[in-house]
Write an enzyme that holds these catalytic residues in place. Structure first.
Site, PDB file in Angstrom:
ATOM      1  N   ASN A   1      69.441  70.024  52.301  1.00  0.00           N
ATOM      2  CA  ASN A   1      69.408  71.457  51.995  1.00  0.00           C
ATOM      3  C   ASN A   1      70.097  72.307  53.041  1.00  0.00           C
ATOM      4  O   ASN A   1      70.811  73.242  52.720  1.00  0.00           O
ATOM      5  CB  ASN A   1      67.964  71.933  51.831  1.00  0.00           C
ATOM      6  CG  ASN A   1      67.382  71.473  50.510  1.00  0.00           C
ATOM      7  OD1 ASN A   1      68.124  71.220  49.567  1.00  0.00           O
ATOM      8  ND2 ASN A   1      66.076  71.353  50.438  1.00  0.00           N
TER       9      ASN A   1
ATOM     10  N   ASN B   1      71.252  74.286  44.040  1.00  0.00           N
ATOM     11  CA  ASN B   1      71.292  73.299  42.967  1.00  0.00           C
ATOM     12  C   ASN B   1      72.551  73.427  42.128  1.00  0.00           C
ATOM     13  O   ASN B   1      73.066  72.440  41.618  1.00  0.00           O
ATOM     14  CB  ASN B   1      70.045  73.421  42.086  1.00  0.00           C
ATOM     15  CG  ASN B   1      68.794  73.026  42.842  1.00  0.00           C
ATOM     16  OD1 ASN B   1      68.875  72.354  43.862  1.00  0.00           O
ATOM     17  ND2 ASN B   1      67.637  73.451  42.366  1.00  0.00           N
TER      18      ASN B   1
ATOM     19  N   GLY C   1      55.880  63.993  48.364  1.00  0.00           N
ATOM     20  CA  GLY C   1      55.084  62.825  48.024  1.00  0.00           C
ATOM     21  C   GLY C   1      55.542  62.176  46.728  1.00  0.00           C
ATOM     22  O   GLY C   1      55.636  60.958  46.625  1.00  0.00           O
ATOM     23  N   THR C   2      55.825  63.011  45.715  1.00  0.00           N
ATOM     24  CA  THR C   2      56.197  62.457  44.412  1.00  0.00           C
ATOM     25  C   THR C   2      57.584  61.837  44.464  1.00  0.00           C
ATOM     26  O   THR C   2      57.790  60.697  44.068  1.00  0.00           O
ATOM     27  CB  THR C   2      56.171  63.556  43.329  1.00  0.00           C
ATOM     28  OG1 THR C   2      54.907  64.209  43.374  1.00  0.00           O
ATOM     29  CG2 THR C   2      56.365  62.956  41.962  1.00  0.00           C
TER      30      THR C   2
ATOM     31  N   GLU D   1      52.514  66.787  39.087  1.00  0.00           N
ATOM     32  CA  GLU D   1      51.763  67.992  38.754  1.00  0.00           C
ATOM     33  C   GLU D   1      52.594  68.835  37.798  1.00  0.00           C
ATOM     34  O   GLU D   1      53.815  68.727  37.756  1.00  0.00           O
ATOM     35  CB  GLU D   1      51.358  68.749  40.018  1.00  0.00           C
ATOM     36  CG  GLU D   1      52.496  69.112  40.929  1.00  0.00           C
ATOM     37  CD  GLU D   1      52.847  70.568  40.813  1.00  0.00           C
ATOM     38  OE1 GLU D   1      51.922  71.383  40.754  1.00  0.00           O
ATOM     39  OE2 GLU D   1      54.036  70.882  40.745  1.00  0.00           O
TER      40      GLU D   1
ATOM     41  N   GLN E   1      59.647  67.709  42.289  1.00  0.00           N
ATOM     42  CA  GLN E   1      60.186  69.060  42.143  1.00  0.00           C
ATOM     43  C   GLN E   1      61.689  69.128  42.402  1.00  0.00           C
ATOM     44  O   GLN E   1      62.438  69.704  41.618  1.00  0.00           O
ATOM     45  CB  GLN E   1      59.463  70.027  43.090  1.00  0.00           C
ATOM     46  CG  GLN E   1      60.029  71.438  42.978  1.00  0.00           C
ATOM     47  CD  GLN E   1      59.098  72.493  43.552  1.00  0.00           C
ATOM     48  OE1 GLN E   1      58.056  72.171  44.114  1.00  0.00           O
ATOM     49  NE2 GLN E   1      59.459  73.735  43.404  1.00  0.00           N
TER      50      GLN E   1
ATOM     51  N   GLU F   1      82.226  51.138  39.130  1.00  0.00           N
ATOM     52  CA  GLU F   1      83.398  51.204  39.997  1.00  0.00           C
ATOM     53  C   GLU F   1      83.073  51.850  41.334  1.00  0.00           C
ATOM     54  O   GLU F   1      83.674  51.525  42.348  1.00  0.00           O
ATOM     55  CB  GLU F   1      84.499  52.017  39.314  1.00  0.00           C
ATOM     56  CG  GLU F   1      85.573  51.167  38.704  1.00  0.00           C
ATOM     57  CD  GLU F   1      86.580  51.996  37.949  1.00  0.00           C
ATOM     58  OE1 GLU F   1      87.405  52.641  38.600  1.00  0.00           O
ATOM     59  OE2 GLU F   1      86.526  52.010  36.715  1.00  0.00           O
TER      60      GLU F   1
ATOM     61  N   THR G   1      60.057  71.225  55.147  1.00  0.00           N
ATOM     62  CA  THR G   1      59.120  71.771  54.169  1.00  0.00           C
ATOM     63  C   THR G   1      57.741  71.162  54.329  1.00  0.00           C
ATOM     64  O   THR G   1      56.798  71.633  53.727  1.00  0.00           O
ATOM     65  CB  THR G   1      59.600  71.502  52.738  1.00  0.00           C
ATOM     66  OG1 THR G   1      59.831  70.102  52.614  1.00  0.00           O
ATOM     67  CG2 THR G   1      60.885  72.241  52.460  1.00  0.00           C
TER      68      THR G   1
END
Length: 450
Positions: free
Chosen positions: A206, A228, A144-145, A71, A11, A254, A179
């Site tokens: 974050n 973001n 996890g991903t 997912e 995500q 470089e 999180t």
């Protein structure tokens, strides 16, 4: 051509990716459907932006990128979002069930079913390049991903494309904001392979970016979109010299050469200046010296660690917009005279500068003001060790009680992997301590800090 392939995993990786591609499109004048009115050569030209976009015979520009998640929800947002026509459907790869914040699921059970498909897509993109320069990998190590599948993909990329450089943009867990409960496990296990399989990793955090949004942009409650967009400015500044022509261009390899003194010491801090809201920008004169100074401010760092607690080994300053080398040299000379910014004694020069004449672009309706010039700094500082020691401490608290470990073992991991990864990180902390120590042992007597 020196193409770069971007790989967005999980995500966090995908959402940072969305912000980046949105910005690249604006910078190059590419419309959400991939058409580029300003580009007169139909088919693959060797324009500078072709490092990031490939061009079809119909004049459509397609990002050289892959989005992967275990997912579907986040990738479905890309499939239905404003830029849905930009990406080739094959570039958006999603599984059916997610990694459930579990490194072992992302790396072993569920990740391994999807990894060959990903490598297949990456191979197609690579075959489409005339001189592939390397990979930009975006992920977070708390989930996890991002952690599991991220490290699996990096390992496999090392096998398939051994010599190509890999730059990681990695979101690390913040000190206060968490999180998930098992973040420390995932981060330690994942850093273990980031150490081996990335050439440069830029740490993002974050909480640090929240603080920048609150402080400098006066956003009371920053959203991930705000964060973001700020991160995408950093990444855009780093890659600007690959996508535009400039006075002092900087190549991906470089970065490695100039920033990484020893292979393991490759975790970077980043900062960006000026982060300023439109209301304030009218009343400020943002000279090269000013933005350079603010890039070195501890509060501008995009990871929660204080560069004053360590020493700089090297730093890379990427300027863009209305900047001439003379101003840059003056600004750097001023920084060198400042006592607050300490360099290790074995690295006398320590600065690599790049200048790109393309002024920074801002997303319309975004938070950042349109400015004439900006700078992005990537620095290698021994204070990064703080990030690792914080995670290690949390890891130890849980692991001494073997809390939550059964979830990992149940997915086919062995307990030995935990201790192996943890020892690797302990060694990394030690490495950072050693490079920061005085080379003429103890002549200054300031070893007490560490």
């Amino acid at each position: 051509m020196r193409e770069c392939i971007s790989i967005h995993i999980g995500q966090a990786g995908i959402q940072v990716g969305n912000a980046c591609w949105e910005l690249y499109c604006l910078e190059h004048g590419i419309q959400p459907d991939g058409q580029m009115p300003s580009d007169k050569t139909v088919g693959g030209g060797d324009d500078a932006f072709n490092t990031f976009f490939s061009e079809t015979g119909a004049g459509k520009h397609v990002p050289r990128a892959v989005f992967v998640d275990l997912e579907p929800t986040v990738i479905d947002e890309v499939r239905t979002g404003a830029y849905r026509q930009l990406f080739h459907p094959e570039q958006l790869i999603s599984g059916k069930e997610d990694a459930a914040n579990n490194f072992a699921r992302g790396h072993y059970t569920i990740g391994k079913e999807i990894v060959d498909l990903c490598l297949d897509r990456i191979r197609k993109l690579a075959d489409n390049c005339t001189g592939l320069q390397g990979f930009l990998v975006f992920n977070a190590v708390g989930g996890g991903t991002g952690s599991g599948l991220g490290s699996l993909l990096l390992e496999r990329l090392s096998v398939d494309y051994g010599k190509k450089s890999k730059l990681g943009f990695t979101v690390y867990p913040s000190p206060q904001v968490s999180t998930s409960v098992v973040e420390p496990y995932n981060s330690v296990l994942s850093t273990h392979s980031l150490l081996e399989h990335t050439d440069v990793a830029v740490l993002l955090d974050n909480e640090a970016i929240y603080d920048i949004c609150r402080r400098s942009l006066d956003i009371e409650r920053p959203t991930y979109t705000n964060l973001n967009r700020l991160v995408s400015q950093v990444i855009s500044s780093l890659t600007a010299s690959l996508r535009f022509d400039g006075a002092l261009n900087v190549d991906v390899t470089e970065f490695q050469t100039n920033l990484v003194p020893y292979p393991r010491i490759h975790f970077m801090l980043s900062s960006y200046a000026p982060v300023i809201s439109a209301e304030k920008a009218y009343h400020e004169q943002l000279s090269v010296a000013e933005i350079t100074n603010s890039a070195f401010e501890p509060s501008s760092m995009m990871a929660k660690c204080d560069p004053r607690h360590g020493k700089y080994m090297a730093c890379c300053l990427m300027y863009r917009g209305d900047v001439v080398p003379k101003d840059v040299n003056a600004a750097v000379a001023t920084i060198k005279t400042k006592r607050t910014i300490q360099f290790v004694d074995w690295c006398p020069t320590g600065f690599k500068c790049g200048i790109n004449y393309q002024p920074p672009t801002v997303v319309p309706g975004g938070d950042l003001a349109k400015v004439q010039r900006a700078v992005c700094m990537i620095s290698n500082s021994t204070s990064v060790a703080e990030v690792f020691s914080r995670i290690d401490h949390k890891f130890d608290l849980m692991y001494t009680k073997r809390a939550f470990v059964h979830w990992y073992v149940g997915e086919g991991m062995e307990e030995g992997e935990f201790s192996e990864a943890r020892e690797d990180l302990a060694a990394l902390e030690k490495d950072y301590e050693e490079v920061g120590a005085e080379s003429g042992e103890g002549d200054e007597g300031d070893e007490e800090e560490y």
